[in-house]
Design an enzyme around this catalytic site. Structure first.
Site, mmCIF file in Angstrom:
data_model
loop_
_atom_site.group_PDB
_atom_site.id
_atom_site.type_symbol
_atom_site.label_atom_id
_atom_site.label_comp_id
_atom_site.label_asym_id
_atom_site.label_seq_id
_atom_site.Cartn_x
_atom_site.Cartn_y
_atom_site.Cartn_z
ATOM 1 N N LYS A 17 10.269 -39.129 99.145
ATOM 2 C CA LYS A 17 9.755 -37.941 98.424
ATOM 3 C C LYS A 17 9.816 -38.169 96.915
ATOM 4 O O LYS A 17 8.828 -37.970 96.204
ATOM 5 C CB LYS A 17 10.583 -36.683 98.778
ATOM 6 N N ARG A 93 14.095 -25.817 101.752
ATOM 7 C CA ARG A 93 14.853 -26.576 102.755
ATOM 8 C C ARG A 93 15.298 -25.700 103.911
ATOM 9 O O ARG A 93 15.884 -26.205 104.856
ATOM 10 C CB ARG A 93 16.106 -27.134 102.079
ATOM 11 N N ARG A 130 19.185 -48.160 98.598
ATOM 12 C CA ARG A 130 18.786 -47.414 97.399
ATOM 13 C C ARG A 130 19.851 -47.506 96.307
ATOM 14 O O ARG A 130 21.042 -47.363 96.542
ATOM 15 C CB ARG A 130 18.563 -45.937 97.722
ATOM 16 N N ARG A 162 24.026 -43.630 94.745
ATOM 17 C CA ARG A 162 24.144 -42.191 94.549
ATOM 18 C C ARG A 162 25.439 -41.725 95.213
ATOM 19 O O ARG A 162 25.824 -42.259 96.247
ATOM 20 C CB ARG A 162 22.937 -41.512 95.209
ATOM 21 N N ARG A 173 23.617 -35.211 106.176
ATOM 22 C CA ARG A 173 22.361 -34.749 105.564
ATOM 23 C C ARG A 173 21.211 -34.844 106.568
ATOM 24 O O ARG A 173 20.374 -33.948 106.658
ATOM 25 C CB ARG A 173 22.045 -35.596 104.326
HETATM 26 P P1 AP5 Z 1 13.503 -41.803 97.787
HETATM 27 O O1 AP5 Z 1 12.176 -41.631 97.128
HETATM 28 O O2 AP5 Z 1 14.742 -41.777 96.958
HETATM 29 O O3 AP5 Z 1 13.669 -40.782 99.014
HETATM 30 P P2 AP5 Z 1 13.786 -39.204 99.054
HETATM 31 O O4 AP5 Z 1 12.867 -38.740 100.135
HETATM 32 O O5 AP5 Z 1 13.605 -38.613 97.694
HETATM 33 O O6 AP5 Z 1 15.255 -39.007 99.606
HETATM 34 P P3 AP5 Z 1 16.527 -38.261 99.017
HETATM 35 O O7 AP5 Z 1 17.723 -38.958 99.613
HETATM 36 O O8 AP5 Z 1 16.457 -38.116 97.545
HETATM 37 O O9 AP5 Z 1 16.426 -36.865 99.693
HETATM 38 P P4 AP5 Z 1 17.566 -35.849 99.773
HETATM 39 O O10 AP5 Z 1 16.910 -34.702 100.428
HETATM 40 O O11 AP5 Z 1 18.792 -36.370 100.446
HETATM 41 O O12 AP5 Z 1 18.062 -35.639 98.309
HETATM 42 P P5 AP5 Z 1 17.848 -34.523 97.229
HETATM 43 O O13 AP5 Z 1 18.038 -35.169 95.915
HETATM 44 O O14 AP5 Z 1 16.638 -33.725 97.482
HETATM 45 O O15 AP5 Z 1 13.438 -43.187 98.594
HETATM 46 C C1 AP5 Z 1 14.580 -43.707 99.234
HETATM 47 C C2 AP5 Z 1 14.644 -45.236 99.026
HETATM 48 O O16 AP5 Z 1 13.564 -45.838 99.691
HETATM 49 C C3 AP5 Z 1 14.567 -45.666 97.550
HETATM 50 O O17 AP5 Z 1 15.409 -46.771 97.353
HETATM 51 C C4 AP5 Z 1 13.102 -46.060 97.381
HETATM 52 O O18 AP5 Z 1 12.950 -47.051 96.392
HETATM 53 C C5 AP5 Z 1 12.761 -46.585 98.786
HETATM 54 N N1 AP5 Z 1 11.375 -46.328 99.172
HETATM 55 C C6 AP5 Z 1 10.622 -45.218 98.876
HETATM 56 N N2 AP5 Z 1 9.397 -45.330 99.402
HETATM 57 C C7 AP5 Z 1 9.366 -46.524 100.079
HETATM 58 C C8 AP5 Z 1 8.365 -47.194 100.850
HETATM 59 N N3 AP5 Z 1 7.131 -46.666 101.037
HETATM 60 N N4 AP5 Z 1 8.690 -48.398 101.394
HETATM 61 C C9 AP5 Z 1 9.929 -48.926 101.198
HETATM 62 N N5 AP5 Z 1 10.920 -48.353 100.465
HETATM 63 C C10 AP5 Z 1 10.635 -47.162 99.922
HETATM 64 O O19 AP5 Z 1 19.095 -33.531 97.512
HETATM 65 C C11 AP5 Z 1 20.430 -33.949 97.283
HETATM 66 C C12 AP5 Z 1 21.390 -32.816 97.642
HETATM 67 O O20 AP5 Z 1 21.147 -31.679 96.768
HETATM 68 C C13 AP5 Z 1 21.242 -32.220 99.052
HETATM 69 O O21 AP5 Z 1 21.926 -32.977 100.018
HETATM 70 C C14 AP5 Z 1 21.848 -30.817 98.834
HETATM 71 O O22 AP5 Z 1 23.242 -30.868 98.791
HETATM 72 C C15 AP5 Z 1 21.340 -30.442 97.446
HETATM 73 N N6 AP5 Z 1 20.060 -29.720 97.461
HETATM 74 C C16 AP5 Z 1 18.881 -30.146 96.918
HETATM 75 N N7 AP5 Z 1 17.907 -29.251 97.137
HETATM 76 C C17 AP5 Z 1 18.468 -28.228 97.826
HETATM 77 C C18 AP5 Z 1 17.958 -27.014 98.382
HETATM 78 N N8 AP5 Z 1 16.671 -26.673 98.239
HETATM 79 N N9 AP5 Z 1 18.827 -26.207 99.055
HETATM 80 C C19 AP5 Z 1 20.105 -26.529 99.196
HETATM 81 N N10 AP5 Z 1 20.669 -27.669 98.708
HETATM 82 C C20 AP5 Z 1 19.847 -28.519 98.038
HETATM 83 MG MG MG Z 2 14.886 -37.710 96.301
#
Ligand code: AP5
Ligand code: MG
Length: 218
Positions: A17, A93, A130, A162, A173
């Site tokens: 994402k 979410r 990552r 991270r 998660r």
């Molecule tokens: P990446 O692009 O980092 O993946 P992502 O989908 O963004 O995954 P996240 O882990 O960031 O999602 P998340 O939901 O856990 O975290 P968030 O920050 O939202 O890609 C992953 C890896 O793959 C990278 O190394 C990239 O280079 C590689 N990659 C990408 N595309 C590729 C491809 N096509 N081929 C190969 N490799 C590839 O949330 C973090 C925390 O915040 C949550 O756990 C929660 O505690 C809190 N939070 C955030 N939003 C909310 C909400 N709305 N409500 C409640 N709590 C929340």
């Molecule tokens: Mg992300």
């Protein structure tokens, strides 16, 4: 003039994402609004929100709906989002957040909700490789051949794991995603607002399919 866009990107942790939202944001010239990035900034700055969110995030839990809805409502009320639109990454979410988003969006509804689909076994591999810049959040994929200390090529910050990419937090998660966030796929599909995109492929190949889906939705 390039038309703006109002998009929601759903997908498992590690689906790409963040990676795709950076590209979409440049392509449509709209802000990339990542609630995870907003929370990580609050943790770094040790704000009241950051202090509250840190333990929840490190153990892979979800921050409370009311806090997240308030945060997003405030951000979507800023001039850039009002005039050009936005790409939401990590919000909504839960069904409660999705209902609130419809209220916030009002008479400027989301153009399309994307489900960036990547199987669980693939996201586990991606997350374990990552690395992120602690300062600007740029994503990298570790190959094992990097120079140490690893310095971000965008801003010069330290590139590291991270805090929530521990095996225990990742499992938690992903389980929470199935319980709380996957129901949103059905929620949006039943309203005819969902496009499912295969997130396996090179980032550029995935982006081309994504942009075609967005263009086709308007
Ligand atoms: P990446 O692009 O980092 O993946 P992502 O989908 O963004 O995954 P996240 O882990 O960031 O999602 P998340 O939901 O856990 O975290 P968030 O920050 O939202 O890609 C992953 C890896 O793959 C990278 O190394 C990239 O280079 C590689 N990659 C990408 N595309 C590729 C491809 N096509 N081929 C190969 N490799 C590839 O949330 C973090 C925390 O915040 C949550 O756990 C929660 O505690 C809190 N939070 C955030 N939003 C909310 C909400 N709305 N409500 C409640 N709590 C929340
Ligand atoms: Mg992300």
């Amino acid at each position: 003039m390039i038309p703006g866009a109002r998009l929601v990107i759903l997908g498992r942790q590690g689906a790409g994402k963040g990676t795709q939202c950076v590209r979409l944001s440049r392509h449509y010239v709209v802000p990339h609004i990542s609630t995870g990035d907003m929370l990580r900034a609050a943790v770094r700055e040790q704000t009241e929100l950051g202090v509250l969110a840190k333990d929840i995030m490190d153990t892979g839990g979800l921050v409370g709906d009311d806090i997240m809805i308030g945060l997003v409502a405030e951000r979507l009320g800023k001039a850039d989002a009002l005039s050009r639109g936005y790409i939401l990454d990590g919000f909504p979410r839960t069904v409660k957040q999705a209902d609130a988003l419809d209220d916030i969006a009002g008479d400027k509804p989301i153009h399309v909700v994307i489900d960036l689909f990547v199987p669980r076994e693939v996201v586990l591999q991606r997350i374990s490789a990552r690395r992120v810049c602690r300062d600007c959040g740029t994503n990298y994929t570790a190959t094992g051949a990097e120079r140490q200390p690893w310095i971000c090529e965008v801003c010069g910050g330290d590139v590291m794991h991270r805090d929530d990419d521990t095996p225990e937090a990742i499992e938690h998660r992903l389980d929470l995603y199935e319980q709380q966030t996957a129901p949103l796929i059905e929620y949006y599909q039943s309203q005819g607002r969902l496009a499912v995109i295969d997130g396996v492929g090179t980032p550029d190949a995935v982006f081309r399919v994504l942009a075609a889906a967005v263009d086709g939705s308007r």
